[in-house]
Motif scaffolding. Structure first.
Motif, PDB file in Angstrom:
ATOM      1  N   GLU A  73      47.945  28.971  47.926  1.00 52.48           N
ATOM      2  CA  GLU A  73      46.990  29.655  47.057  1.00 52.48           C
ATOM      3  C   GLU A  73      46.160  30.704  47.795  1.00 52.48           C
ATOM      4  OE1 GLU A  73      44.561  26.808  44.997  1.00 52.48           O
ATOM      5  OE2 GLU A  73      46.157  26.292  43.580  1.00 52.48           O
ATOM      6  N   TYR A  74      46.337  30.862  49.101  1.00 48.48           N
ATOM      7  CA  TYR A  74      45.524  31.818  49.851  1.00 48.48           C
ATOM      8  C   TYR A  74      45.715  33.231  49.286  1.00 48.48           C
ATOM      9  CZ  TYR A  74      44.418  28.436  53.547  1.00 48.48           C
ATOM     10  OH  TYR A  74      43.949  27.359  54.264  1.00 48.48           O
ATOM     11  N   GLY A  75      44.596  33.861  48.935  1.00 48.74           N
ATOM     12  CA  GLY A  75      44.615  35.218  48.399  1.00 48.74           C
ATOM     13  C   GLY A  75      44.631  35.280  46.882  1.00 48.74           C
ATOM     14  N   GLU A 151      51.348  44.676  41.544  1.00 46.42           N
ATOM     15  CA  GLU A 151      49.985  44.517  42.043  1.00 46.42           C
ATOM     16  C   GLU A 151      49.955  43.676  43.320  1.00 46.42           C
ATOM     17  OE1 GLU A 151      46.279  46.045  41.812  1.00 46.42           O
ATOM     18  OE2 GLU A 151      48.008  46.436  40.533  1.00 46.42           O
ATOM     19  N   LYS A 152      50.884  42.765  43.454  1.00 50.47           N
ATOM     20  CA  LYS A 152      50.955  42.018  44.709  1.00 50.47           C
ATOM     21  C   LYS A 152      51.180  42.962  45.883  1.00 50.47           C
ATOM     22  CE  LYS A 152      54.036  38.729  44.055  1.00 50.47           C
ATOM     23  NZ  LYS A 152      54.778  37.485  44.421  1.00 50.47           N
ATOM     24  N   GLU A 153      52.005  43.970  45.698  1.00 53.76           N
ATOM     25  CA  GLU A 153      52.249  44.920  46.775  1.00 53.76           C
ATOM     26  C   GLU A 153      51.025  45.795  47.044  1.00 53.76           C
ATOM     27  OE1 GLU A 153      54.805  44.919  48.887  1.00 53.76           O
ATOM     28  OE2 GLU A 153      55.256  43.065  47.810  1.00 53.76           O
ATOM     29  N   VAL A 154      50.267  46.079  45.993  1.00 57.11           N
ATOM     30  CA  VAL A 154      49.008  46.809  46.190  1.00 57.11           C
ATOM     31  C   VAL A 154      48.069  45.992  47.074  1.00 57.11           C
ATOM     32  CG1 VAL A 154      46.935  47.682  45.034  1.00 57.11           C
ATOM     33  CG2 VAL A 154      49.193  48.093  44.020  1.00 57.11           C
ATOM     34  N   VAL A 155      47.974  44.701  46.802  1.00 55.64           N
ATOM     35  CA  VAL A 155      47.121  43.822  47.602  1.00 55.64           C
ATOM     36  C   VAL A 155      47.652  43.722  49.027  1.00 55.64           C
ATOM     37  CG1 VAL A 155      46.287  41.452  47.873  1.00 55.64           C
ATOM     38  CG2 VAL A 155      46.320  42.505  45.604  1.00 55.64           C
ATOM     39  N   TYR A 184      36.213  28.420  54.157  1.00 55.14           N
ATOM     40  CA  TYR A 184      35.525  29.643  54.568  1.00 55.14           C
ATOM     41  C   TYR A 184      36.204  30.295  55.770  1.00 55.14           C
ATOM     42  CZ  TYR A 184      31.493  28.281  51.657  1.00 55.14           C
ATOM     43  OH  TYR A 184      30.660  27.936  50.620  1.00 55.14           O
ATOM     44  N   GLY A 185      37.007  29.535  56.480  1.00 50.56           N
ATOM     45  CA  GLY A 185      37.622  30.064  57.680  1.00 50.56           C
ATOM     46  C   GLY A 185      38.844  30.925  57.445  1.00 50.56           C
ATOM     47  N   HIS A 186      39.388  30.956  56.220  1.00 48.83           N
ATOM     48  CA  HIS A 186      40.549  31.821  56.010  1.00 48.83           C
ATOM     49  C   HIS A 186      40.145  33.099  55.272  1.00 48.83           C
ATOM     50  CE1 HIS A 186      40.943  29.626  52.026  1.00 48.83           C
ATOM     51  NE2 HIS A 186      41.190  30.855  51.647  1.00 48.83           N
ATOM     52  N   PRO A 187      40.870  34.192  55.487  1.00 48.58           N
ATOM     53  CA  PRO A 187      40.461  35.492  54.936  1.00 48.58           C
ATOM     54  C   PRO A 187      40.464  35.495  53.413  1.00 48.58           C
ATOM     55  CG  PRO A 187      42.120  35.766  56.654  1.00 48.58           C
ATOM     56  CD  PRO A 187      42.067  34.305  56.345  1.00 48.58           C
ATOM     57  N   ILE A 188      39.502  36.172  52.824  1.00 51.25           N
ATOM     58  CA  ILE A 188      39.417  36.287  51.369  1.00 51.25           C
ATOM     59  C   ILE A 188      40.683  36.929  50.806  1.00 51.25           C
ATOM     60  CG2 ILE A 188      38.212  37.466  49.488  1.00 51.25           C
ATOM     61  CD1 ILE A 188      35.621  37.063  51.040  1.00 51.25           C
ATOM     62  N   LEU A 189      41.232  37.908  51.508  1.00 50.15           N
ATOM     63  CA  LEU A 189      42.410  38.619  51.009  1.00 50.15           C
ATOM     64  C   LEU A 189      43.683  37.799  51.122  1.00 50.15           C
ATOM     65  CD1 LEU A 189      41.850  42.210  52.470  1.00 50.15           C
ATOM     66  CD2 LEU A 189      41.140  41.309  50.248  1.00 50.15           C
ATOM     67  N   THR A 194      51.292  34.986  52.269  1.00 49.66           N
ATOM     68  CA  THR A 194      50.847  34.115  51.180  1.00 49.66           C
ATOM     69  C   THR A 194      50.797  34.859  49.853  1.00 49.66           C
ATOM     70  OG1 THR A 194      48.488  34.550  51.639  1.00 49.66           O
ATOM     71  CG2 THR A 194      49.519  32.673  52.755  1.00 49.66           C
ATOM     72  N   VAL A 195      50.418  36.142  49.883  1.00 54.26           N
ATOM     73  CA  VAL A 195      50.357  36.913  48.637  1.00 54.26           C
ATOM     74  C   VAL A 195      51.752  37.163  48.092  1.00 54.26           C
ATOM     75  CG1 VAL A 195      49.740  39.155  47.643  1.00 54.26           C
ATOM     76  CG2 VAL A 195      48.119  37.956  49.135  1.00 54.26           C
ATOM     77  N   ARG A 196      52.652  37.526  48.961  1.00 59.01           N
ATOM     78  CA  ARG A 196      54.013  37.838  48.488  1.00 59.01           C
ATOM     79  C   ARG A 196      54.726  36.603  47.934  1.00 59.01           C
ATOM     80  NH1 ARG A 196      55.536  42.255  53.051  1.00 59.01           N
ATOM     81  NH2 ARG A 196      55.355  44.108  51.729  1.00 59.01           N
TER      82      ARG A 196
END
Length: 411
Positions: A73-75, A151-155, A184-189, A194-196
């Motif tokens: 679920e990261y991102g 939009e995933k590629e935009v991110v 809190y330790g992992h990046p918001i983005l 993980t996004v792909r």
């Protein structure tokens, strides 16, 4: 480069030194305003600003990157923000921004560790249009499969750009070290991987899990009539339904602190002037000590006579820039000192900062310092309430972190 070590002794010495009682036992009233909860659990805050020709409407979802449960679920919290603008059940791709701009307004959103926020500002006569749009994009996104893939590629490109941002690089590493084994330790983005790999079904499930009225907050500020806007809010938000499942519990409430001191050196060829963060774990945003941390930051670095500014930048010329701030979240916070300096001066600059902090922990601020800090902090706080958009953001902060937006008056 970042350095992290215990804040306990430093903080508690400051607590003893400062005058307590920022927040009285009963919430301060905030003039002519109103707050209530719809039958579906949605919290509404209406704060008019007489004679303001502009309104700001905001929907805050109490879920951010810290709500992401595991790497799959990261991102996603940030991806939700993007998908809100990629078409809804009644508006096509690009129609939202065009509709807002045609009516003389602007719309935007942002994702944080604890929340995702959608906000727009419009001429006061268009307040209902604003509420209609926010209800639509936040709670009724279409999640068109093609748009989702695009939009995933935009991110992903946004994430790649963050790898070229020295400030973002050092902050990401700092948060990772500050909050081990905590969301809190992992990046918001998130990461490109993980996004792909996040399927549309996974993203839609995340949306359904958190984007529900009993996990949301609607705020309207600016020039409007309360009774009229109450009817508009009811029209556009009261039909929202909560899923049968209860809200998920936080994926982790770990309070594990770094076993410091921790020193992390991050090398990056894009950096021409070294950036240094010195950080300490500190109380959460809802703590009664949060205002004291704001005063502490003012004593250290606000204005030319702040201790760090005057002694390290002006007198010793060890840094080209230095500042401090309290970054306080729901499950904890960090007090940060950041500076820029030459490579050759970095060790001396860090040593000088630690010397100033040790001095402040053993020698309490003078009454003159406290008076100056209160004046500067108070002015900065009032400046954040002048526009309808700044006021809405501030009200949301107090409601989420302190449990009552009216406590901003007691601040």
């Amino acid at each position: 480069m970042s350095k992290l070590f215990s804040f306990q002794k430093f903080l508690y010495a400051m607590v003893i030194a400062m005058v307590l009682g920022f927040f009285p036992s009963t919430a301060a009233q905030s003039g002519v305003d109103e707050s209530y909860v719809l039958p579906n659990g949605l919290k509404v805050i209406l704060v008019p600003q007489p004679n303001n020709p502009v309104i700001t409407a905001m929907v805050m979802i109490k879920a951010g990157s810290a709500s992401e449960n595991g790497e799959n679920e990261y991102g996603l919290a940030h991806l939700m923000e993007h998908m809100a603008f990629k078409g809804t059940e009644k508006r096509g791709v690009g129609e939202v921004s065009s509709e807002v701009e045609t009516n003389g307004g602007n719309i935007n959103a942002y994702t944080s560790y604890d929340n995702t926020v959608y906000h727009l500002s419009l001429p006061a006569q268009s307040v209902e249009l604003g509420l209609d749009i926010l209800s639509d994009i936040v709670f009724h996104p279409s999640y068109d499969p093609n748009e989702y893939a695009l939009e995933k590629e935009v991110v992903v490109e946004e994430i790649k750009r963050s790898y070229d941002n020295p400030d973002q690089i050092v902050w990401t590493k700092f948060m990772d070290q500050s909050f081990p084994d905590h969301p809190y330790g992992h990046p918001i983005l998130g990461s490109t991987e993980t996004v792909r790999q996040a399927s549309r079904d996974t993203a839609f499930a995340f949306h359904n899990k958190y984007y529900r009225p009993d996990n949301s907050l609607v705020i309207v500020t600016g020039g409007f009539d309360i009774q009229q806007v109450k009817a508009m809010v009811d029209k556009h938000f009261s039909d929202l339904k909560n899923p049968p499942e209860s809200l998920p519990k936080p994926s982790s409430d770990s309070r594990q602190e770094p076993k410091g001191p921790i020193v992390e050196v991050v090398k990056n060829e894009l950096v021409t002037v070294p950036k240094v963060i010195l950080g300490f774990r500190c109380p959460s945003g809802g703590s009664s000590e949060a205002p004291q941390l704001d005063l502490l930051s003012s004593i250290l670095s606000q204005g030319r006579s702040g201790r760090l500014t005057e002694n390290i930048k002006t007198k010793k010329a060890l840094v080209s820039d230095i500042g401090s701030f309290a970054f306080t979240l729901i499950e904890g916070g960090v007090f940060v000192i950041d500076l820029e300096t030459d490579v050759s001066k970095a060790p001396d600059a860090i040593a000088a900062v630690i010397e100033e902090l040790n001095g402040l922990a053993s020698t309490f601020p003078t009454e003159d310092e406290l008076a100056r800090a209160r004046a500067l902090t108070g002015k900065s706080f009032l400046d954040r309430q002048e526009s309808s958009s700044d006021l809405a953001a501030l009200l949301g902060t107090f409601q989420v972190y302190f449990g009552d937006y009216r406590l901003r008056d007691a601040y």
